[in-house]
Structure formats: structure tokens, C-alpha cells
Design a protein around this motif. Structure first.
Motif: not given
Ligand code: ADP
Length: 605
Positions: A102-103, A106-108, A333-337
Motif C-alpha cells: 500500500y505504501s 501510494a508513493m508511486q 486499486y493497484f492497477d490505477i495507472p
């Protein structure tokens, strides 16, 4: 969800499990297989022992079977215990990796996505869903149970296959047995579906409450809120609100639990009746003759285990299907480009800091808003220029900086660096040419040195020099542990609490330490009085030397030394020029603002 989508998500989920901790998942699966095989060892050997006993074999043969059973069970149990403890150890690594994901994301993420409310809601939802039972960890235990139950089914079928070949058992008896098995499974399918539906409805309703109560807890637990809570006597109101919220959630949860208990009770009654029937059927047909005592014991035990494992497998598969919805949300969520990473041009590193920026007819609207925050902005500034951006609050000054640093891309128009659209540059390289002190900068609870360097390894002499230049020199001398002093008390009981003004000086030092060609101060001096702000800006002006420096302030007096001043009003640049030129334009916005503010600065003037 279509089958192909289910397959795709399942494949990705298994890949994710392995990537989180290979050791954990392998130990879990092996432990599950061994755990499933274990009960069959005594069943198998006891059956053989009984037969030998019935046949009147000698004590030596009987002892051999006993020792073999005990030996195998002992070894398997040891292996199972070892795997379980390895699994627990690897579990810590897995939970950390999951948290870190998650962190890292958020940073990427593009800054735009971080500020987006929908993204924040999605993140909060998937993180909080760990409380609902349907989550990534459910996937671990479901996979483990599926493997275990399939092993049990395989073992049971292997040990009972001969039962269905027996001529001594009539065809109707075999059919009744299979019918009983099918009915038990049907019972389980219906019950699980109903329980999952009740869960889904309840947790769906809880998403919003969970989020609100999470924010509520954050606010109440944070000591920064403690002052307001006490001064404005907010405790009672907050408690009443929280109690009402909890009561409502508990009421709904109670209703859901009652519904599920009724369904589960019905299932237990039904499946036990069916199991008992199957049991009696087995016994009566087997005792009819043609089957050895040992085999009767083996068939009865294995078919009971088969019933249980098959019923549990059906349950596991249903849970896995429901969990797919969660995994879909998790991956979304993790696929948000991050569309910022499209450019590839390198930013030329110039020793002479010869960079120039141009805004060409730039307009901008924040996501999910209709109003333009910037409208037709045209501005060019030369190398080494000192630019001031002034205007009332809300006139678009910070937005202008956010666009320049590519935290957002313009809705219309383009921004150029040395004549090239900034989107064409490699994002990280481009962003590296800016040092910005934002209004809402944040320091973290690490040491002073690490805060200035924005990293763990740093050049002490340079950090000291930057702190002195930012006006923090004297305070640094008074700190017992110097640069190793921790800021705030969150992570270190010996940490120091710093004032707003001191924090701003540290933030300024951080900008200086980065030593980027563009230095931007976005009202970083809001906690200072106007005269101190003027001093900071003047000092910064000396430090910035040949760099391009941009100052943002709603206090015009602080910026009058700049080569160029851009006056913002309602998202537009309404005037540009130096202080003298702008003041000469009577009736202009600058003239109006200057005279409105001048009365507060008479002593300074
Ligand atoms: P200034 O720095 O001059 O005070 P800003 O650039 O912060 O002004 O804001 C310009 C306008 O954009 C304001 O109307 C503000 O409400 C709006 N705005 C700022 N940030 C956001 C955001 N993240 N989402 C939506 N609107 C925003």
C-alpha cells in the motif's frame, strides 16, 4: 463476473500470494496436505490390524502394525508441526510485504490520484475490508483448505473405491449412499450461499461507517486535535456521535448474526440426519456379509471423512468465489495507472542552470470539478529570474506551481521547458529540477538531519550549512543531539517539539539541500509575521543567486524585490511587471492590493 474473469483474477491472486511470501504459501500447502493425510494413517492400519486379529495372526505381526502406525503418525506429526511453525515465521514477512504494498503504491501513484477522493475511498475500502473476512488473507486460508479437502477427498476415494465394486452391496444401497452424499452437499451449498449473502449485504452497508469511524478515531487519537477538543469542549458531542454510530452498526450486525445462526442450525440438523442415515446404511449393508470387519471400519470412517471434506470443499469454493469480488477491487486499486511516466527525454543537466519555463495558454480544472482553477495562463520567465506570484487566496497561485512541477497536467494548453513540452521529459528527471516549499509541507518524525536531507544518508556539513542559511543555526546549537535530534515525540521520547516558524526554517533548509535549479517558496512563511517573512524572502534571494526563484505570497511587500511579478486574480494572470511598473498602473489589481495592504505595514514602509 464471467468465468474468464474469474480465472484471470484467480491466476493473478495465486501469483500475488507467491510474491508476498513464497515460503509462507509453500509451508501452508504442505502442512495442509500432511494434516489431511494424518487421520487416514490410523484408519488404514487399524483396518489391517483388525483383519489380522480376526484371522488370528501372531503377536509379532500385530506389534508390527501397531509400531508402523505409531511411527508414521509420529513422523508426519513432527513434519506438520515444523511446517506450521515455519509458516508462522514466514507469515510475519508476508503481513509486512502486504502492508508495504500500500505504501509503495501510494508513493508511486500520480499525485493527482492521491488527491482524488474516489481513489482515497477505494483504498480505505480495501484496507478496511480486512475486517469483513473477505480479503487477501481469506485467499490464503481458502487455498490451504481447498488443498487439504481435496487431499482428504482423494484419500477417501482411494480407500473406499473397492466398496463400490463389492457385489455384496446391492445397487439400490450404493445409489442411496451416493444420493445421501449429494443431498449433504446440496444442504451445504444452500446454507453457504445464504450466509454469504447476509455477510455481503452487511459489509456493503458497513463500508461508509467503517471509513467514518476510522477518520473519527484518527482525529480523536491525534494529539494535535487534543487542543481543539478541550478548548471547544467537543468530547461529549464526539462521544454521542460515536456511540450512535456504533449502536447502529451493532444492531445491523446482530440482525445478520441471528439470520446466519438460523441458517447454520438448519444445516447442522439436516446434514447430521443425512450423515446418520448414510452411517446406518453402510453398517447394515456391510454387516449383511461378504465384507471383512477391518474393511467395514475403514469404509465407515473414510466415507464419513469424505462427506465432511466434500461439504467443506463446496464451502471453500463458494467463499473463494465471493472473495473474487474483493480481489477484483484490490487489483483495481493497484492497477490505477500513472500516466505521468510517459515521457523519456532526459533533462539536460546544465552547469549554468540555463533553464526557462513557458506557460502557453494553460487552463486547468481539478478532477471532478467544473470550475477552472486556472484560465488562459501565458507566462515566460528567463534564466536566473526572480519571479513573484501574488494574488488573493484562491486566485490560483499554488495550482500554478503544482502544474509547473507536473503534479498535475494542464487541462488545456502546454507547459514548455527549454522549448519542449514537459510531458515529453522523463518524469523523475523533470521533477528533480525543482525544490519547493509548499504551504502545507510536512516534516516526519525522524532526525533533524534526515529531515533536511529527505533521506537517511547525508552530508552533515552541508546540512548544517543549509540550516544556518535558513536561520535555524542558533536553535541547532541548543539541541543536545544536534542533527541526530528526533523531531516530535511520535517515534522517540526524547524528540523535540518545534514551533511552526522553526518547522518552516527546516523545510527551507530541505529545499536548499536539494540544490535544484528551480527554487520555489509557496507562502512557506505563513506562520511568520510580515517583517520576518520579508527577511526570509530577502535571505532566500541571496541564497538563490543564479537559480530561478519563484516566490508566492499574498503579502505584496515581501515580493517587491523580484525582477518580475505576476498578479493572479480568479485563475488568470491579470498583470505582469516589476514592482515599480505595477504600482504605476493606478486602478490595476496590484495597485489595489498594495494600497489595501499598505496600511498594515506603515512601520515597515
Ligand atoms: P491560492 O494558492 O492562490 O490560494 P489555489 O491554487 O490553492 O489558490 O486554489 C485555486 C482554486 O482551486 C481555488 O478555488 C481552490 O478552491 C481550488 N482548488 C485547490 N485545490 C483543489 C483540489 N485539490 N481540488 C479541487 N479544487 C481545488
Amino acid at each position: 463476473m464471467k468465468l474468464s474473469e474469474h480465472m484471470q483474477i484467480a491466476k493473478r491472486s495465486v501469483g500475488l500470494l507467491f510474491s508476498l511470501s513464497k515460503a509462507h504459501i509453500i509451508c501452508r500447502i504442505l502442512a495442509s496436505v500432511i494434516g489431511a493425510v494424518l487421520p487416514y494413517v490410523p484408519i488404514y492400519f487399524s483396518a489391517r490390524l483388525l483383519d489380522r486379529l480376526y484371522e488370528g495372526s501372531g503377536a509379532g505381526v500385530l506389534a508390527f502394525y501397531v509400531l508402523l502406525t505409531v511411527g508414521i503418525v509420529f513422523l508426519l506429526s513432527l513434519l506438520h508441526t515444523w511446517l506450521s511453525s515455519r509458516r508462522r515465521m514466514a507469515g510475519t514477512e508476508m503481513y509486512r510485504n502486504e502492508n508495504w504494498k500500500y505504501s509503495e503504491k501510494a508513493m508511486q501513484m500520480a499525485y493527482e490520484s492521491i488527491e482524488d477522493r474516489d481513489v482515497a475511498l477505494l483504498r480505505s475500502r480495501i484496507q478496511r475490508e480486512t475486517q469483513t473476512g473477505y480479503n487477501i488473507f481469506q485467499l490464503f486460508s481458502t487455498l490451504e483448505q481447498i488443498v487439504g479437502n481435496m487431499t482428504k477427498i482423494g484419500m477417501s476415494l482411494w480407500l473406499t473405491a473397492s466398496f463400490f465394486m463389492l457385489k455384496a452391496i446391492s445397487l439400490p444401497a450404493k445409489a442411496a449412499l451416493i444420493g445421501g452424499l449429494a443431498l449433504t452437499l446440496l444442504c451445504r451449498i444452500v446454507t453457504t450461499k445464504r450466509v454469504a449473502k447476509l455477510d455481503e449485504r452487511f459489509y456493503g452497508e458497513c463500508v461508509y461507517w467503517n471509513m467514518v469511524s476510522g477518520k473519527f478515531d484518527e482525529y480523536v487519537d491525534d494529539y494535535h486535535s487534543g487542543k481543539d477538543i478541550r478548548i471547544y469542549d467537543m468530547a461529549e458531542g464526539l462521544l454521542t456521535y460515536s456511540t450512535a454510530l456504533n449502536r447502529e452498526v451493532c444492531r445491523k450486525e446482530h440482525r445478520k448474526n441471528m439470520g446466519q445462526t438460523r441458517v447454520r442450525l438448519a444445516n447442522v440438523v439436516m446434514s447430521r440426519i443425512l450423515q446418520f442415515g448414510v452411517y446406518l446404511l453402510l453398517l447394515s449393508t456391510a454387516l449383511g456379509g461378504g465384507v471383512s470387519v477391518g474393511s467395514i471400519a475403514r469404509y465407515v470412517s473414510c466415507i464419513m471423512l469424505l462427506l465432511e471434506a466434500a461439504s467443506n470443499l463446496v464451502y471453500n469454493l463458494q467463499v473463494a468465489i465471493v472473495n473474487q469480488e474483493y480481489m477484483k477491487r484490490f487489483f483495481s486499486y493497484f492497477d490505477i495507472p500513472n500516466h505521468m511516466y510517459q515521457g523519456s527525454l532526459t533533462v539536460e543537466k546544465r552547469d549554468d542552470n540555463d533553464y526557462n519555463v513557458e506557460f502557453r495558454d494553460v487552463s486547468f480544472r481539478y478532477p471532478h470539478t467544473q470550475e477552472y482553477a486556472l484560465r488562459h495562463v501565458n507566462l515566460k520567465f528567463k534564466v536566473g529570474e526572480k519571479l513573484a506570484v501574488v494574488g488573493m487566496n484562491g486566485s490560483g497561485k499554488t495550482t500554478f506551481i503544482k502544474l509547473m512541477c507536473r503534479l498535475y497536467d494542464p487541462t488545456e494548453g502546454e507547459i514548455l521547458l527549454n522549448g519542449v513540452n514537459i510531458k515529453k521529459y522523463d518524469y523523475e528527471e523533470y521533477i528533480s529540477i525543482f525544490s519547493v516549499v509548499f504551504q502545507d509541507f510536512r516534516l516526519f518524525s525522524f532526525t533533524l538531519g534526515q529531515n533536511v536531507a529527505a533521506g537517511t544518508v547525508y552530508d552533515e556539513t552541508l546540512v548544517r550549512q543549509c540550516l544556518e542559511q535558513a536561520g535555524f543555526g542558533e536553535r541547532l546549537e541548543s539541541l543536545g543531539m544536534g542533527l541526530d535530534t528526533c523531531l516530535y515525540k511520535d517515534c522517540d521520547e526524547n524528540g523535540v517539539e518545534i514551533s511552526g516558524g522553526e518547522a518552516q526554517k527546516i523545510a527551507l533548509a530541505r529545499a536548499l539541500y536539494k540544490d535544484a535549479p528551480f527554487m520555489i517558496l509557496d507562502e512557506p512563511t505563513a506562520a511568520l509575521d510580515p517583517i520576518s517573512e520579508y527577511e526570509v524572502f530577502s535571505r532566500f534571494n541571496e541564497i538563490a543567486k543564479d537559480k530561478t526563484a519563484i516566490y508566492i505570497s499574498h503579502r505584496l511587500a515581501s515580493c517587491r524585490f523580484c525582477d518580475k511579478i505576476a498578479v493572479f486574480d480568479e485563475g488568470r494572470i491579470v498583470q505582469t511587471g516589476n514592482h515599480g511598473e505595477l504600482l504605476a498602473q493606478e486602478g490595476g489589481k496590484y495597485y489595489e492590493l498594495w494600497h489595501a495592504q499598505a496600511q498594515y505595514y506603515t512601520s515597515e514602509q
